[in-house]
Design a protein around this motif. Structure first.
Motif, PDB file in Angstrom:
ATOM      1  N   PRO A  26      53.250  76.269  96.777  1.00 50.74           N
ATOM      2  CA  PRO A  26      54.707  76.300  96.678  1.00 50.74           C
ATOM      3  C   PRO A  26      55.131  76.590  95.238  1.00 50.74           C
ATOM      4  CG  PRO A  26      53.932  74.046  96.811  1.00 50.74           C
ATOM      5  CD  PRO A  26      52.736  74.935  96.997  1.00 50.74           C
ATOM      6  N   HIS A  27      56.207  77.314  95.096  1.00 47.67           N
ATOM      7  CA  HIS A  27      56.701  77.661  93.775  1.00 47.67           C
ATOM      8  C   HIS A  27      58.129  77.153  93.610  1.00 47.67           C
ATOM      9  CE1 HIS A  27      53.249  80.193  93.118  1.00 47.67           C
ATOM     10  NE2 HIS A  27      53.462  80.768  94.291  1.00 47.67           N
ATOM     11  N   ALA A  28      58.509  76.877  92.386  1.00 51.10           N
ATOM     12  CA  ALA A  28      59.863  76.417  92.113  1.00 51.10           C
ATOM     13  C   ALA A  28      60.848  77.540  92.405  1.00 51.10           C
ATOM     14  CB  ALA A  28      59.981  75.986  90.655  1.00 51.10           C
ATOM     15  N   ARG A  29      61.954  77.186  92.997  1.00 50.71           N
ATOM     16  CA  ARG A  29      62.981  78.170  93.320  1.00 50.71           C
ATOM     17  C   ARG A  29      64.180  77.923  92.405  1.00 50.71           C
ATOM     18  NH1 ARG A  29      60.080  80.408  96.733  1.00 50.71           N
ATOM     19  NH2 ARG A  29      59.614  79.789  98.846  1.00 50.71           N
ATOM     20  N   VAL A  30      64.732  78.993  91.907  1.00 53.32           N
ATOM     21  CA  VAL A  30      65.910  78.909  91.058  1.00 53.32           C
ATOM     22  C   VAL A  30      67.125  79.188  91.922  1.00 53.32           C
ATOM     23  CG1 VAL A  30      67.070  79.848  89.044  1.00 53.32           C
ATOM     24  CG2 VAL A  30      64.591  79.646  89.062  1.00 53.32           C
ATOM     25  N   GLU A  31      68.032  78.210  91.990  1.00 53.47           N
ATOM     26  CA  GLU A  31      69.235  78.343  92.796  1.00 53.47           C
ATOM     27  C   GLU A  31      70.302  79.112  92.025  1.00 53.47           C
ATOM     28  OE1 GLU A  31      69.740  77.236  95.915  1.00 53.47           O
ATOM     29  OE2 GLU A  31      67.725  76.386  96.063  1.00 53.47           O
ATOM     30  N   ALA A  32      71.140  79.779  92.753  1.00 48.52           N
ATOM     31  CA  ALA A  32      72.279  80.450  92.131  1.00 48.52           C
ATOM     32  C   ALA A  32      73.223  79.379  91.578  1.00 48.52           C
ATOM     33  CB  ALA A  32      72.996  81.304  93.166  1.00 48.52           C
ATOM     34  N   PRO A  33      73.941  79.672  90.483  1.00 47.25           N
ATOM     35  CA  PRO A  33      74.803  78.656  89.867  1.00 47.25           C
ATOM     36  C   PRO A  33      75.842  78.075  90.816  1.00 47.25           C
ATOM     37  CG  PRO A  33      74.633  80.596  88.467  1.00 47.25           C
ATOM     38  CD  PRO A  33      73.942  80.912  89.747  1.00 47.25           C
ATOM     39  N   GLY A  34      76.330  78.817  91.793  1.00 48.61           N
ATOM     40  CA  GLY A  34      77.359  78.311  92.695  1.00 48.61           C
ATOM     41  C   GLY A  34      76.802  77.619  93.922  1.00 48.61           C
ATOM     42  N   ALA A  35      75.485  77.630  94.124  1.00 44.89           N
ATOM     43  CA  ALA A  35      74.901  77.042  95.323  1.00 44.89           C
ATOM     44  C   ALA A  35      74.917  75.525  95.230  1.00 44.89           C
ATOM     45  CB  ALA A  35      73.472  77.535  95.509  1.00 44.89           C
ATOM     46  N   ALA A  36      75.243  74.872  96.341  1.00 44.55           N
ATOM     47  CA  ALA A  36      75.288  73.406  96.374  1.00 44.55           C
ATOM     48  C   ALA A  36      73.896  72.860  96.655  1.00 44.55           C
ATOM     49  CB  ALA A  36      76.262  72.936  97.443  1.00 44.55           C
ATOM     50  N   SER A  38      71.245  69.790  97.607  1.00 47.17           N
ATOM     51  CA  SER A  38      71.338  68.603  98.465  1.00 47.17           C
ATOM     52  C   SER A  38      71.446  67.364  97.580  1.00 47.17           C
ATOM     53  CB  SER A  38      70.129  68.515  99.377  1.00 47.17           C
ATOM     54  OG  SER A  38      68.967  68.356  98.594  1.00 47.17           O
ATOM     55  N   GLU A  39      72.268  66.440  98.021  1.00 44.98           N
ATOM     56  CA  GLU A  39      72.533  65.239  97.233  1.00 44.98           C
ATOM     57  C   GLU A  39      71.405  64.233  97.432  1.00 44.98           C
ATOM     58  OE1 GLU A  39      76.029  61.934  96.644  1.00 44.98           O
ATOM     59  OE2 GLU A  39      75.992  63.152  98.428  1.00 44.98           O
ATOM     60  N   LEU A  40      70.860  63.741  96.329  1.00 42.37           N
ATOM     61  CA  LEU A  40      69.821  62.733  96.396  1.00 42.37           C
ATOM     62  C   LEU A  40      70.483  61.373  96.600  1.00 42.37           C
ATOM     63  CD1 LEU A  40      67.558  63.978  93.509  1.00 42.37           C
ATOM     64  CD2 LEU A  40      67.226  64.284  95.949  1.00 42.37           C
ATOM     65  N   PHE A  41      69.890  60.544  97.459  1.00 41.24           N
ATOM     66  CA  PHE A  41      70.504  59.267  97.796  1.00 41.24           C
ATOM     67  C   PHE A  41      69.445  58.289  98.267  1.00 41.24           C
ATOM     68  CE2 PHE A  41      71.961  56.548 101.271  1.00 41.24           C
ATOM     69  CZ  PHE A  41      72.897  55.789 100.596  1.00 41.24           C
ATOM     70  N   GLY A  42      69.672  57.022  98.030  1.00 40.95           N
ATOM     71  CA  GLY A  42      68.840  55.964  98.593  1.00 40.95           C
ATOM     72  C   GLY A  42      68.067  55.188  97.552  1.00 40.95           C
ATOM     73  N   ALA A  43      68.313  53.896  97.534  1.00 46.86           N
ATOM     74  CA  ALA A  43      67.585  53.015  96.630  1.00 46.86           C
ATOM     75  C   ALA A  43      66.156  52.828  97.138  1.00 46.86           C
ATOM     76  CB  ALA A  43      68.292  51.665  96.546  1.00 46.86           C
ATOM     77  N   SER A  44      65.226  52.676  96.224  1.00 46.65           N
ATOM     78  CA  SER A  44      63.848  52.367  96.619  1.00 46.65           C
ATOM     79  C   SER A  44      63.695  50.849  96.604  1.00 46.65           C
ATOM     80  CB  SER A  44      62.846  53.031  95.678  1.00 46.65           C
ATOM     81  OG  SER A  44      63.017  52.571  94.372  1.00 46.65           O
ATOM     82  N   CYS A  45      63.079  50.314  97.650  1.00 44.49           N
ATOM     83  CA  CYS A  45      63.009  48.862  97.820  1.00 44.49           C
ATOM     84  C   CYS A  45      61.560  48.398  97.935  1.00 44.49           C
ATOM     85  CB  CYS A  45      63.785  48.448  99.069  1.00 44.49           C
ATOM     86  SG  CYS A  45      65.532  48.884  99.016  1.00 44.49           S
ATOM     87  N   ARG A  46      61.302  47.213  97.376  1.00 43.39           N
ATOM     88  CA  ARG A  46      59.994  46.562  97.475  1.00 43.39           C
ATOM     89  C   ARG A  46      60.214  45.159  98.032  1.00 43.39           C
ATOM     90  NH1 ARG A  46      58.603  45.431  92.230  1.00 43.39           N
ATOM     91  NH2 ARG A  46      60.714  45.940  91.668  1.00 43.39           N
ATOM     92  N   SER A  47      59.465  44.789  99.068  1.00 46.20           N
ATOM     93  CA  SER A  47      59.606  43.476  99.694  1.00 46.20           C
ATOM     94  C   SER A  47      58.345  42.667  99.489  1.00 46.20           C
ATOM     95  CB  SER A  47      59.863  43.620 101.194  1.00 46.20           C
ATOM     96  OG  SER A  47      61.066  44.288 101.423  1.00 46.20           O
ATOM     97  N   ARG A  48      58.543  41.351  99.328  1.00 42.99           N
ATOM     98  CA  ARG A  48      57.417  40.419  99.206  1.00 42.99           C
ATOM     99  C   ARG A  48      57.664  39.267 100.164  1.00 42.99           C
ATOM    100  NH1 ARG A  48      55.589  38.489  93.582  1.00 42.99           N
ATOM    101  NH2 ARG A  48      54.127  40.174  93.894  1.00 42.99           N
ATOM    102  N   ILE A  49      56.667  38.973 100.992  1.00 39.27           N
ATOM    103  CA  ILE A  49      56.740  37.853 101.925  1.00 39.27           C
ATOM    104  C   ILE A  49      55.838  36.757 101.397  1.00 39.27           C
ATOM    105  CG2 ILE A  49      56.289  37.088 104.277  1.00 39.27           C
ATOM    106  CD1 ILE A  49      56.712  40.022 105.149  1.00 39.27           C
ATOM    107  N   THR A  50      56.422  35.561 101.182  1.00 34.94           N
ATOM    108  CA  THR A  50      55.682  34.404 100.724  1.00 34.94           C
ATOM    109  C   THR A  50      55.909  33.287 101.732  1.00 34.94           C
ATOM    110  OG1 THR A  50      56.102  35.085  98.439  1.00 34.94           O
ATOM    111  CG2 THR A  50      55.281  32.855  98.775  1.00 34.94           C
ATOM    112  N   GLY A  51      54.935  33.084 102.603  1.00 33.53           N
ATOM    113  CA  GLY A  51      55.104  32.094 103.664  1.00 33.53           C
ATOM    114  C   GLY A  51      56.187  32.537 104.623  1.00 33.53           C
ATOM    115  N   SER A  52      57.287  31.785 104.659  1.00 32.11           N
ATOM    116  CA  SER A  52      58.406  32.129 105.546  1.00 32.11           C
ATOM    117  C   SER A  52      59.574  32.743 104.785  1.00 32.11           C
ATOM    118  CB  SER A  52      58.878  30.877 106.285  1.00 32.11           C
ATOM    119  OG  SER A  52      59.376  29.926 105.361  1.00 32.11           O
ATOM    120  N   ARG A  53      59.426  32.950 103.494  1.00 30.81           N
ATOM    121  CA  ARG A  53      60.509  33.487 102.660  1.00 30.81           C
ATOM    122  C   ARG A  53      60.263  34.962 102.320  1.00 30.81           C
ATOM    123  NH1 ARG A  53      63.776  29.490 100.863  1.00 30.81           N
ATOM    124  NH2 ARG A  53      62.957  27.380 101.065  1.00 30.81           N
TER     125      ARG A  53
END
Length: 117
Positions: A26-36, A38-53
């Motif tokens: 794959p190669h990098a593509r250069v977008e035209a200046p007026g092209a929209a 895609s909007e990046l979105f979404g927090a990255s989450c890490r979960s830890r389970i300790t017993g019942s918590r």
């Protein structure tokens, strides 16, 4: 004479492999200046389970606010599953979500919702 023939065929084979692998990469593509873009979105989450918590940290590296909710499914049939309240994770912000079961935790996940700017 044999050395030059084998060298020529080996050179042709190497050139063929190099040209095929270049086309497949794959190669990098250069977008035209007026092209929209895609909007990046979404927090990255890490979960830890300790017993019942359960403790979850969500970090939002993007400019749009993310509404995150912690969902916990408990292992025992009589133990109530829980859906936490929505917390706003603003741009470059880390939020902490917590919850628990009475006994063991079966699964944990986080839902995301785009919030108004």
């Amino acid at each position: 004479m044999r050395l030059s023939r084998s060298l020529a065929s080996a050179t042709a084979a190497v050139c063929l492999v190099i040209s095929l692998s270049y086309e497949a990469m794959p190669h990098a593509r250069v977008e035209a200046p007026g092209a929209a873009a895609s909007e990046l979105f979404g927090a990255s989450c890490r979960s830890r389970i300790t017993g019942s918590r359960v403790t979850t940290y969500c970090h939002n590296p993007y400019p749009r606010t993310d509404g995150v909710r912690l969902h916990i499914e408990c292992d025992r049939w009589w133990d109530l599953d829980s859906d936490g309240a929505e917390v706003q994770a603003g741009p470059a912000q880390t939020v902490r979500l917590t919850g628990r079961c009475w006994k063991e935790v079966r699964s944990v996940w986080v839902s995301h919702r785009k919030l108004a700017r």
